[in-house]
Design an enzyme around this catalytic site. Sequence first.
Site, PDB file in Angstrom:
ATOM      1  N   LYS A 106      23.128  27.968  59.778  1.00  0.00           N
ATOM      2  CA  LYS A 106      23.822  28.387  60.085  1.00  0.00           C
ATOM      3  C   LYS A 106      23.739  27.361  61.055  1.00  0.00           C
ATOM      4  O   LYS A 106      23.166  26.584  61.295  1.00  0.00           O
ATOM      5  CB  LYS A 106      23.724  30.023  61.842  1.00  0.00           C
ATOM      6  CG  LYS A 106      25.191  30.304  62.171  1.00  0.00           C
ATOM      7  CD  LYS A 106      25.407  31.159  60.748  1.00  0.00           C
ATOM      8  CE  LYS A 106      26.767  31.581  61.335  1.00  0.00           C
ATOM      9  NZ  LYS A 106      27.733  32.500  60.776  1.00  0.00           N
ATOM     10  N   TYR A 219      40.687  39.428  67.636  1.00  0.00           N
ATOM     11  CA  TYR A 219      41.856  38.947  66.551  1.00  0.00           C
ATOM     12  C   TYR A 219      42.044  38.106  65.819  1.00  0.00           C
ATOM     13  O   TYR A 219      42.893  37.368  65.682  1.00  0.00           O
ATOM     14  CB  TYR A 219      43.369  39.830  67.504  1.00  0.00           C
ATOM     15  CG  TYR A 219      44.080  40.539  66.773  1.00  0.00           C
ATOM     16  CD1 TYR A 219      43.843  41.658  66.295  1.00  0.00           C
ATOM     17  CD2 TYR A 219      45.450  40.171  65.968  1.00  0.00           C
ATOM     18  CE1 TYR A 219      44.840  42.509  65.217  1.00  0.00           C
ATOM     19  CE2 TYR A 219      46.283  40.374  65.437  1.00  0.00           C
ATOM     20  CZ  TYR A 219      46.052  41.666  64.918  1.00  0.00           C
ATOM     21  OH  TYR A 219      46.511  42.302  64.457  1.00  0.00           O
ATOM     22  N   GLY A 220      40.731  37.582  65.575  1.00  0.00           N
ATOM     23  CA  GLY A 220      40.650  36.549  64.746  1.00  0.00           C
ATOM     24  C   GLY A 220      41.200  36.807  63.623  1.00  0.00           C
ATOM     25  O   GLY A 220      41.958  37.441  62.505  1.00  0.00           O
ATOM     26  N   ASN A 221      40.630  35.282  63.114  1.00  0.00           N
ATOM     27  CA  ASN A 221      40.019  36.031  61.182  1.00  0.00           C
ATOM     28  C   ASN A 221      39.522  37.404  60.512  1.00  0.00           C
ATOM     29  O   ASN A 221      40.652  37.976  60.058  1.00  0.00           O
ATOM     30  CB  ASN A 221      39.301  34.675  60.596  1.00  0.00           C
ATOM     31  CG  ASN A 221      39.214  35.174  59.128  1.00  0.00           C
ATOM     32  OD1 ASN A 221      38.567  35.937  58.159  1.00  0.00           O
ATOM     33  ND2 ASN A 221      39.899  33.812  57.958  1.00  0.00           N
ATOM     34  N   GLY A 223      39.182  40.481  62.216  1.00  0.00           N
ATOM     35  CA  GLY A 223      40.415  40.873  63.078  1.00  0.00           C
ATOM     36  C   GLY A 223      41.186  40.900  62.689  1.00  0.00           C
ATOM     37  O   GLY A 223      42.228  42.180  61.453  1.00  0.00           O
TER      38      GLY A 223
HETATM   39  P1  NAD Z   1      38.129  34.236  65.517  1.00  0.00           P
HETATM   40  O1  NAD Z   1      37.169  32.339  65.499  1.00  0.00           O
HETATM   41  O2  NAD Z   1      38.976  33.771  63.948  1.00  0.00           O
HETATM   42  O3  NAD Z   1      38.552  35.486  66.465  1.00  0.00           O
HETATM   43  C1  NAD Z   1      37.281  35.404  67.133  1.00  0.00           C
HETATM   44  C2  NAD Z   1      38.274  36.714  67.644  1.00  0.00           C
HETATM   45  O4  NAD Z   1      37.705  37.420  68.571  1.00  0.00           O
HETATM   46  C3  NAD Z   1      38.869  36.012  68.791  1.00  0.00           C
HETATM   47  O5  NAD Z   1      41.216  36.975  68.583  1.00  0.00           O
HETATM   48  C4  NAD Z   1      38.689  35.900  70.251  1.00  0.00           C
HETATM   49  O6  NAD Z   1      40.172  36.117  71.017  1.00  0.00           O
HETATM   50  C5  NAD Z   1      37.834  37.458  70.062  1.00  0.00           C
HETATM   51  N1  NAD Z   1      37.577  37.569  71.132  1.00  0.00           N
HETATM   52  C6  NAD Z   1      36.340  36.381  71.363  1.00  0.00           C
HETATM   53  N2  NAD Z   1      35.781  36.983  72.582  1.00  0.00           N
HETATM   54  C7  NAD Z   1      36.468  38.301  72.897  1.00  0.00           C
HETATM   55  C8  NAD Z   1      35.841  39.329  73.361  1.00  0.00           C
HETATM   56  N3  NAD Z   1      35.070  38.923  74.414  1.00  0.00           N
HETATM   57  N4  NAD Z   1      36.489  40.705  73.504  1.00  0.00           N
HETATM   58  C9  NAD Z   1      37.495  40.401  72.577  1.00  0.00           C
HETATM   59  N5  NAD Z   1      37.512  39.940  71.655  1.00  0.00           N
HETATM   60  C10 NAD Z   1      36.757  39.258  71.782  1.00  0.00           C
HETATM   61  O7  NAD Z   1      36.047  34.074  64.823  1.00  0.00           O
HETATM   62  P2  NAD Z   1      35.932  35.472  63.344  1.00  0.00           P
HETATM   63  O8  NAD Z   1      36.022  34.328  62.079  1.00  0.00           O
HETATM   64  O9  NAD Z   1      37.406  36.357  63.201  1.00  0.00           O
HETATM   65  O10 NAD Z   1      34.539  36.132  63.417  1.00  0.00           O
HETATM   66  C11 NAD Z   1      34.581  37.133  64.030  1.00  0.00           C
HETATM   67  C12 NAD Z   1      33.575  37.944  64.312  1.00  0.00           C
HETATM   68  O11 NAD Z   1      32.733  37.742  62.625  1.00  0.00           O
HETATM   69  C13 NAD Z   1      31.898  36.767  64.602  1.00  0.00           C
HETATM   70  O12 NAD Z   1      30.674  37.565  65.005  1.00  0.00           O
HETATM   71  C14 NAD Z   1      31.818  35.661  63.263  1.00  0.00           C
HETATM   72  O13 NAD Z   1      30.618  35.844  63.389  1.00  0.00           O
HETATM   73  C15 NAD Z   1      31.887  37.500  62.358  1.00  0.00           C
HETATM   74  N6  NAD Z   1      31.817  36.285  60.728  1.00  0.00           N
HETATM   75  C16 NAD Z   1      33.118  35.880  60.162  1.00  0.00           C
HETATM   76  C17 NAD Z   1      33.725  35.843  59.161  1.00  0.00           C
HETATM   77  C18 NAD Z   1      35.099  35.171  58.939  1.00  0.00           C
HETATM   78  O14 NAD Z   1      34.702  34.263  57.222  1.00  0.00           O
HETATM   79  N7  NAD Z   1      35.677  34.871  59.433  1.00  0.00           N
HETATM   80  C19 NAD Z   1      32.299  35.676  58.368  1.00  0.00           C
HETATM   81  C20 NAD Z   1      31.284  36.623  58.870  1.00  0.00           C
HETATM   82  C21 NAD Z   1      31.436  37.111  60.179  1.00  0.00           C
END
Ligand code: NAD
Length: 416
Positions: A106, A219-221, A223
């Site tokens: 990581k 609500y990122g990737n 969500g």
């Molecule tokens: P992202 O940056 O696209 O989105 C993160 C989201 O979380 C945003 O909407 C942000 O506003 C929100 N957020 C931040 N702090 C918050 C809080 N305190 N309460 C509520 N919402 C909050 O990130 P992502 O890629 O969607 O990743 C989200 C989670 O999924 C992380 O834990 C990441 O490690 C995990 N993850 C992502 C992937 C991937 O392929 N994108 C893969 C495995 C795990």
Amino acid sequence: MSEELNPFAIAQKQLDQAAEIMGLDPAVHELLRWPLRELHVTLPVKMDDGSVKIFHGFRVQYNDSRGPTKGGIRYHPAETIDTVRALAAWMTWKTAVVDIPLGGGKGGVICNPKEMSQGELERLSRAYIRQVGRILGEEVDVPAPDVYTTPQIMAWMMDEYSFMRGYNVPGVITGKPIPLGGSQGRGDATARGGMYCIREAGKVLDIELKGATTAIQGYGNAGQFAHSLGEELLGLKVVAVSDSKGGIYNPDGLDPQAVLAHKQETGSVVDFPGAQNITNAELLELDVTVLIPAALENQITADNAANIKAKIVAELANGPTTPEADEILFKNGVYVIPDFLCNAGGVTVSYFEQVQNAYDYYWDEETVHERLDKKMTAAFHAVHEAAQKHGVHNRMGAYVVAVGRVAEACKLRGWV
Ligand code: NAD
């Protein structure tokens, strides 16, 4: 505060519990409690106003007994080395649980990308690779996107690394844009893999998922795609979603396209027309069938676990549930699909991307989806069966499967 919230201490504690259940050899146990290697870097970056700002970053290579280390790079103002270590450990278990020939790593940079221009982000990303690139490579350690890093950032990083090597090296990083060797189906792979797990959970629990109420935190990737794919693949009725600014709730359901358009326009899901604003804490405790944490660590803790009403908690986020909360959920009969199983779709398609880069031969989207489904479904049932066999919650079941595979590789290599 009585509860331990340091993610690395949590990761070690989870491993300790698994080691006990499995009767793991003490030397293997101690080896797996620590990263094999880590690099700390300091990055001077020219900012748009002419000043130079110093950033700090990390890359952790936790365990490579099963293959090259693999794991995303996070840009976050609250990033710490212990968070990166924990996530690298979870990547090790994740690649093992879905049985792909990779280890766990990581990376992270302490920065606030929301306050940075595209130019500043590009210079930071290139600076990070100039430092960390010396320990990366398609057969050594392969990063990917994570919190607040994007396909564009992966493209800059791949370009910088290719300059360092003197030729094009698409396989050094995954999650690239498709014209640069990205895979079809990578964009929504994490959420899609999670949906396959929820589908299988519905079967083993005999829960009808069509129309099942669902809340999504983040609500990122992860969500956003959980919202649209939950509806499309499983017929879930998503009644609440949130981001860092707060959440929204509508018992009649929320339209994914409309919520996304609102977020793109206003910067948040909050104040979505026709929905009621709620807090992130309220969202977690809603009376829904499926709860999908898709934001950050430590959201379900000893303080709120007893109030969780969902039947299925599908952890798309990494580390959203603390060990104490795990026990409470288990006692209350909440079926948790643990993070390193539930969100393994991203790394699985990243692995497919590496394979396609190595062969320079690309698959269509349908092939990616089929192969992902096969991997996730097999992993889900391996975990479910291990948990049933040992009478433990699914996270422990997942540990038993994953740690067993990593321990076997360490032993076969003669490390212990
Ligand atoms: P992202 O940056 O696209 O989105 C993160 C989201 O979380 C945003 O909407 C942000 O506003 C929100 N957020 C931040 N702090 C918050 C809080 N305190 N309460 C509520 N919402 C909050 O990130 P992502 O890629 O969607 O990743 C989200 C989670 O999924 C992380 O834990 C990441 O490690 C995990 N993850 C992502 C992937 C991937 O392929 N994108 C893969 C495995 C795990």
